[in-house]
Design a protein around this motif. Structure first.
Motif, PDB file in Angstrom:
ATOM      1  N   SER A 187     -56.398  -1.111  -2.628  1.00 17.51           N
ATOM      2  CA  SER A 187     -55.407  -0.534  -3.545  1.00 17.51           C
ATOM      3  C   SER A 187     -56.086   0.370  -4.565  1.00 17.51           C
ATOM      4  O   SER A 187     -55.552   1.420  -4.918  1.00 17.51           O
ATOM      5  CB  SER A 187     -54.650  -1.640  -4.272  1.00 17.51           C
ATOM      6  OG  SER A 187     -53.938  -2.424  -3.343  1.00 17.51           O
ATOM      7  N   ASP A 205     -49.337   1.606   0.660  1.00 13.96           N
ATOM      8  CA  ASP A 205     -50.096   0.404   0.316  1.00 13.96           C
ATOM      9  C   ASP A 205     -49.319  -0.841   0.714  1.00 13.96           C
ATOM     10  O   ASP A 205     -48.474  -1.320  -0.031  1.00 13.96           O
ATOM     11  CB  ASP A 205     -50.413   0.390  -1.187  1.00 13.96           C
ATOM     12  CG  ASP A 205     -51.460  -0.670  -1.526  1.00 13.96           C
ATOM     13  OD1 ASP A 205     -51.800  -1.478  -0.634  1.00 13.96           O
ATOM     14  OD2 ASP A 205     -51.930  -0.680  -2.672  1.00 13.96           O
ATOM     15  N   GLU A 206     -49.624  -1.356   1.890  1.00 12.10           N
ATOM     16  CA  GLU A 206     -48.945  -2.559   2.414  1.00 12.10           C
ATOM     17  C   GLU A 206     -47.437  -2.424   2.286  1.00 12.10           C
ATOM     18  O   GLU A 206     -46.764  -3.349   1.851  1.00 12.10           O
ATOM     19  CB  GLU A 206     -49.423  -3.808   1.665  1.00 12.10           C
ATOM     20  CG  GLU A 206     -50.911  -4.048   1.832  1.00 12.10           C
ATOM     21  CD  GLU A 206     -51.304  -5.425   1.337  1.00 12.10           C
ATOM     22  OE1 GLU A 206     -50.651  -6.396   1.745  1.00 12.10           O
ATOM     23  OE2 GLU A 206     -52.251  -5.519   0.531  1.00 12.10           O
TER      24      GLU A 206
END
Ligand SMILES: Nc1ncnc2c1ncn2[C@@H]1O[C@H](COP(=O)(O)OP(=O)(O)OP(=O)(O)O)[C@@H](O)[C@H]1O
Ligand SMILES: [Mg+2]
Lengths: 292, 263
Positions: B46, B173-174
């Motif tokens: 991240s 991000d995910e």
């Protein structure tokens, strides 16, 4: 009754300003206590110096915007907590307002004002109420229009989801400053017209005004709803009128005028708490919604 | 196209809480590259994306976009060319605005936001057409407030919005991690098709090994702030999730958490 309606409609412009910061930007802005008086002081001093009252009121808008700009800069560029930024500007404005007026009070008796112009056409009665209602509605419609422009939508999103709108290349700092300026500009106009209505500007006229604004927004929206912007701003205008009528009623039944600030505070607390009690414990979202 | 050169980031330097989130990271991405990023919790994935987006400013090194150093640009300035979808389905949309208003905000990425009407008839038609691709029926609910949509619907909309005005770089991000398997599948499918259709240069963080191998043309693995594995398209097509797990196994102190799915 007529006077209360008239005042309610004039204060509605201020309430629209408070709506912009408190509801749209989610920013409790205390600058308004100062910027309201700044608007009144600016207009009063210009009018006594022979400036056209409409121009004087426009100047009050500009001065209000400047007050909002200062709070906005303190908050965004100075990283000062929003509440504190507003308080700092508000306190600072107290001295500035005294400077503008050159004293604690500027009488407007016998001057040509917007209200004296109104009286010469419409007198005191339903016609004058209607004229002021039309003015309040115009302000409301302009705000509806603005909030649906590209810039206005970015402003709404800034209050709604800051992280998201930044990821779409909007400077949330600039949007907050814009919102604070517009809001305090409206508050300045409202102060200018109130001064012309009551026939003087006074250093204390803005004290506790944020509560009047909040009460108008919260009470109006609790009664008339917030489903769309159009509905929400209408609710704010009506809320300001209802608030003024309620105060008038309280005075008529013999309450002490000195107790009015306490009344406003209790009214706002009640309007904030009641929706939470109504909600069942299993729906915390409702309580959170009430705080927004 | 996107080049990250010797980028380091340490949180709370010189304290007991010191965290070296990125250590001398180099990553060069060509136009149209679709890189999946895997790594254990706290590996710095991240943080890497945040330094590209400008949310976190690196201590050292250079982030360059189209050959220009953007390290000094603020987050909202970089966002003119960088699109993002976050893990939290609530994060990428404005809940109190309608679907069409949200799309109109996305449509103005990198352009002047003046006093023109936000949603016009012509725009509404364009938005409805774009929404049809999601196959969620949202094109019929243009005036619904986004806060009323489900997490999966909101995430699909976030993806559409993030890619709507063709950013130069897309950061994910995910973005499927908070969705149930079916919705995650849908959003993954939408991601592949939009990235392919628009040829977007994309960085996608995922904990799903299968997804990391199936999607994209390159894979990197991060550990303790470093890129420890860089797999090109050819090698990637031959790898299995077990191979990736084996790579994890080689690492000292790497814990494959329960989010890591193998199915
Ligand atoms: N804003 C921050 N402040 C302090 N420390 C941070 C911050 N962001 C990340 N860190 C630390 O930096 C390291 C890397 O974090 P990062 O969020 O990049 O990991 P990640 O690979 O995304 O992990 P995960 O899989 O859990 O999302 C961690 O040790 C984390 O605690
Ligand atoms: Mg992470």
């Amino acid at each position: 009754m007529i006077t209360a309606l008239e005042l309610g409609l004039i204060y509605a412009i201020m309430a629209l300003g408070v709506y912009l910061t408190f509801r749209i930007l989610n920013f409790p802005d205390l600058t308004v206590d100062g910027s309201f008086t700044s608007g009144a002081a600016t207009a009063a001093i210009l009018i006594t110096n022979g400036v056209n009252p409409f121009l004087a009121t426009a100047a009050a808008f500009v001065v209000g915007c400047l007050a909002g700009l200062i709070t906005g800069l303190l908050h965004t560029k100075g990283n000062i907590n929003g509440l504190l930024a507003g308080i700092l500007t508000m306190i600072g404005l107290y001295s500035i307002n005294l400077r503008i007026m050159g004293g604690a009070n500027v009488p407007l008796l016998g001057q040509d004002t917007m209200i004296s112009a109104l009286r010469s056409v419409a007198g005191v009665g339903w016609t004058s109420v209607l004229v002021l209602a039309a003015v309040a509605v115009i302000f409301k419609l302009v705000m509806d229009w603005y909030l649906h422009t590209d810039n206005g939508l970015a402003l709404q999103a800034t209050g709604d989801n800051e992280q998201m709108i930044r990821s779409f290349a909007v400077s949330t700092d600039r949007q907050k400053i814009t919102g604070l300026m517009l809001s305090n500009g409206l508050v300045g106009i409202s102060g200018a017209v109130v001064a012309q209505h009551q026939g003087f500007a006074d250093i204390g006229m803005g004290i506790g005004l944020i509560l009047v604004g909040l009460a108008s927004v919260i009470v109006g929206q609790a009664i008339f709803g917030t489903r769309t912007v159009f509905q929400a701003t209408l609710a704010v205008v009506l809320g300001a009128v209802i608030y003024r009528l309620a105060i008038q009623l309280a005075l008529n039944v013999g309450l002490n005028p000195n107790d009015m600030k306490l009344m406003s505070a209790v009214l706002v607390v009640a309007a904030l708490l009641l929706p939470q009690w109504k909600a069942s414990p299993s729906s915390p979202a409702v309580a959170r919604g009430a705080q927004r | 196209m996107l080049s990250i050169t010797s980028v380091s980031k340490t949180f709370f330097p010189g304290t007991v809480n010191e965290r070296r989130a990125l250590v001398d990271v180099d990553l060069e991405m060509a136009e149209g590259d679709f890189v999946t990023v895997i790594g254990s919790n706290g590996a710095g994935k991240s943080t890497l994306l945040n330094t590209v987006a400008g949310r976190i400013i690196q201590d050292d090194g250079v982030v360059a976009l189209d050959g220009k150093d953007v390290s000094r640009l603020k987050e909202h300035q970089r966002a003119a060319r960088v699109g993002r979808v976050f893990q939290d389905p609530m994060a990428g949309t404005a809940p109190n605005l309608t679907i069409e208003e949200n799309l109109s905000l996305a449509d103005r990425r990198g352009k002047m936001r003046g006093l023109a009407r936000g949603v016009t008839k012509a725009k509404r038609e364009r938005f409805a057409e774009a929404l049809t691709q999601l196959e969620l029926g949202l094109e019929k609910r243009l005036k619904t407030k986004v806060g009323l949509l489900s997490g999966g619907q909101r995430q699909a909309l976030s993806l559409l919005m993030a890619t709507y005005s063709d950013p130069r770089v897309l950061l994910l991000d995910e973005h499927t991690a908070a969705l149930d398997p079916q919705r995650a599948e849908l959003v993954t499918r939408l991601t592949r098709s939009v990235v392919e259709e628009k040829g977007l240069t994309t960085l996608m963080v995922t904990h799903n090994m299968v997804q990391a191998l199936e999607v994209g043309n390159r894979l990197i693995m991060m550990h303790e702030g470093r890129i420890i594995l860089d797999v090109d398209a050819e090698r990637k097509s031959q790898m299995t999730p077990e191979d990736l797990l084996a790579e994890f196994g080689k690492l000292k102190g790497a814990v494959v958490d329960d989010k890591t799915m193998l199915q």
